[in-house]
Structures are given as C-alpha cells and as structure tokens.
Design an enzyme around this catalytic site. Sequence first.
Site, short mmCIF file in Angstrom:
data_model
loop_
_atom_site.label_atom_id
_atom_site.label_comp_id
_atom_site.label_asym_id
_atom_site.label_seq_id
_atom_site.Cartn_x
_atom_site.Cartn_y
_atom_site.Cartn_z
N ILE A 16 30.48 14.34 36.22
CA ILE A 16 29.45 14.85 37.12
C ILE A 16 28.06 14.55 36.57
O ILE A 16 27.16 14.15 37.29
CB ILE A 16 29.61 16.37 37.34
N GLY A 19 23.98 15.06 29.67
CA GLY A 19 22.67 15.43 29.15
C GLY A 19 22.60 15.22 27.66
O GLY A 19 23.49 14.60 27.05
N GLY A 20 21.52 15.74 27.06
CA GLY A 20 21.34 15.54 25.63
C GLY A 20 22.35 16.29 24.78
O GLY A 20 22.52 15.99 23.61
N VAL A 24 29.43 16.86 31.60
CA VAL A 24 30.10 17.77 32.51
C VAL A 24 31.03 16.98 33.42
O VAL A 24 30.62 16.00 34.04
CB VAL A 24 29.09 18.58 33.36
N LYS A 39 32.42 21.45 30.67
CA LYS A 39 31.33 20.90 29.88
C LYS A 39 31.82 20.67 28.47
O LYS A 39 32.33 21.58 27.81
CB LYS A 39 30.13 21.84 29.87
N ASP A 135 15.08 27.19 30.05
CA ASP A 135 15.00 25.85 30.64
C ASP A 135 15.16 25.95 32.16
O ASP A 135 15.94 25.22 32.75
CB ASP A 135 16.08 24.94 30.04
#
Length: 430
Positions: A16, A19-20, A24, A39, A135
């Site tokens: 999906i 990221g860093g 996911v 995740k 965030d």
Amino acid sequence: MGEDVLDGRYRLVRLIGRGGMGAVHEAVDTALDRRVAVKRLLSAGGPDAGATALTRFRREAQALARISHPGVVHVYDSGVHEGAPYIVMELLDGVGLAELVASREPLRPPVAAAIALEMLQALTAAHAAGVLHRDVKPTNVTVTRAGRVVLQDFGLARLAEEPAITQAGALLGTPQYMAPELIRGELPGPGADLYGLGTCLYLMLTGTPPLGTAAVDVGALVELATGPGVPRLAGRAGSDVPEDLAGLVDALCRQDPGERPVGSRVEATLASFAAHGMDELRELIAGSVREQAVEFVYSPPAQDSSAPELLDWAAIPQTEPAARDVHRPLTLSDGTRQLLLSSMTADNARSRQREAVNLVLRGDIQEAVRMLTAVAQVCASALGPDHPTTLTSQYWQAVCLARLGAGAEALELFSRVNAATEQRRGRDRD
C-alpha cells in the site's frame, strides 16, 4: 501479488505504501478471514539507527493500543517475523484527506469544519491516553466511505511519560505541517498536534499548503515555518472563509504553543460551522471512490509494453457519447497501479478472482475493483481478451461500478462483456 505469510497467519496481498520507517501491506488474516493492514519495519542502516527505529516502531504499537476511539486506526495484533517486527491494523477504505482536497479544492467550510472536528476528537482521545501524534498532516488522515475520519501513522508518536527519541541530524516529520517547536527540537505538548490540525484546516479551506507551493526545499520550508509562519487567513481579501473560522485557523497556527487555543474552545468553534457538513462529506467521498473505480477500470496501467489493452474502447460501437467521458476521475499514481501488477501471475490470477468476488459479496467494493482490474489485465495478457476468466473479471468489475453508482460506465462494460461472450459462442458453434 505476493505470497509472503507472516507467522503462518497474515498473507501479504499488495504493498500500500512505504515510508522512512516501514512498509504497509494489505493482507489477509487467514485465521479470521478478514482484510487487514500490516505495517512492517524496514531494515535500517546501522545498529544505532536500527535500534532507534525499532524503539519508535514499538512505541507506535503501544500508542495505538492505548487509544480507543473510532477516529484512531484500530490495532489488532503485533509480532516479529524473521527478526522484523510488524503491526496488524484495520484496513481503511475511502479516500485520503490529501487526495480529497486535491480533487475538490477547496472544501466548503462546513465540510472542512466537520473533518477538523472529527480529527480534534481523535486527538483529544489520544492526549487523554498520554499519546502525542506529532505528525498530524493530510496524508495521515483517511475519510472512509461511511464518513468516518481516521488518524493513522503514529510512527512519530511519543508516550507522554517516556523520554523523547532523538536522532542526531534527523528532522522527523513534515515541515509543511510540523509545529515550529518540533522543528526546533523542543519537547512538544498537545499544542503541537493542534498546530497540525490548524495547518490541515488551512489546506482544506484554501486548497493550498500552509507554507505555499513555491518552497519545495526542506531548508526553505523550515525557515518559513520557524520564521514568518503560516500566512494569516482572517481578513484575506476575496476569501469565502467565515471570519470566525479563519480566526481559529490563525490561532491554531501561532508560533508560540502557549498562545494556541485549548481543545474545548476549538471544538466549540468547529461545531458551530460543522452542521450538515458530514452529509456533504459522505457524498464527496462516495463520488471520489466512484471516480477512482472508473479510472481503475477504464485506464488500467499496462503490465508491459507488449500486453494487450484490457478494453479496446475505440472498437466498441457508440450510439451515445462514451460513458467514460461522464466523469473526470481522480488520477491514481502509476506507482500505485503498478503495485497491483508487480507479482500477479496467470497461475494465481484465478484464486485472486475468487477472493475479489468474495470481497464484492461482502461489500468491500473498493478493494474488489483494484484486485479485479489486476486479474483482468493479467488474464487478458496470458489467456486472451475474450477468455472466460478475463470476461468474468470484467463482468464483476461492472458489478462493482454499478454498486458504486457509476451506472453508465457499468452498462457499457456489461455490454462489452456480453458482446465478447456472444462472439466467442459464435466461434465455438462454427
């Protein structure tokens, strides 16, 4: 699609996002026969960085587990597979807030206020559980088809009673939506999340990022965030934003966290503008989901340069303007669409088709459209465009479009499948 199975239970279906900190995947919980999001922690470069990432990843699982609120993504399970930790969460349907604003910019004040009010209530629940998100930004907010506004990706979350995780030389977060005190490395409080809420509200009401679109360099964004800050919205010439709502945005985006309003005042102001906003929001989401489905079916990505087109629309006689021109759909990224085809093969396409049909029967239409499109394209390439398996997938694509309200497109696709089926029967008789 991948056949990796975590701990003998969670079969990964498709990537999906990445990221860093982690990747996911959509997955199937084979024990409970339900779709979930998994995740997984990405490998980090070096032992110190790896330990920091692992600690942050574990805190995300702890943070999510401590919050019980419909506005926060639900966590089901966590574990470690082959040395890599993972979190199992609910799989959200609907549309991301960033996508929604990009396609409908700007949102009408009642809709924007309704979304912000739901976000605020989720943040209030998180803060009551001792969790700061840190965030809050549009890409971390999803609005489901039912109109539920959900905060996700607590990857930078900090449990209030625990020390902050720091990493030398690293700026964690997105400066466009990040509170100035976080950028300066100060210990944040709930006001940092309220700042993120304010910047999201700014984007919804104006259709433009809070620090503008010209500054793409991180350093320039940091200077803007910690210097001039978010431009004032109240009193702006030509603005359709009510002054009280604009003033709330300005107050939430103040540089000094001590000058930002408390949650109760924010909630009262948002509630006064949010009447009927949820009904309109649900209509927007239904339209966006429908348009995404039409885009997927009518403009699928090519599996490779030699693969035949899924549907040759130019070859279909048209007595009216093409149904595909009824909508101008949201554009799905090529990367997202290619993920669906990256590991699909003719061997596993039929089993995926059965899974997709089950999704349709359960009402998970959005995921079914994606899977059926990948199946139909692979089958068209490997088995032929008029093979029964290909046509069956296209038939169920049409069912999905009909259920999402795209009647004209569904009828055209049903007609295409019927015509191809009759042609095949004629050849078989001959």
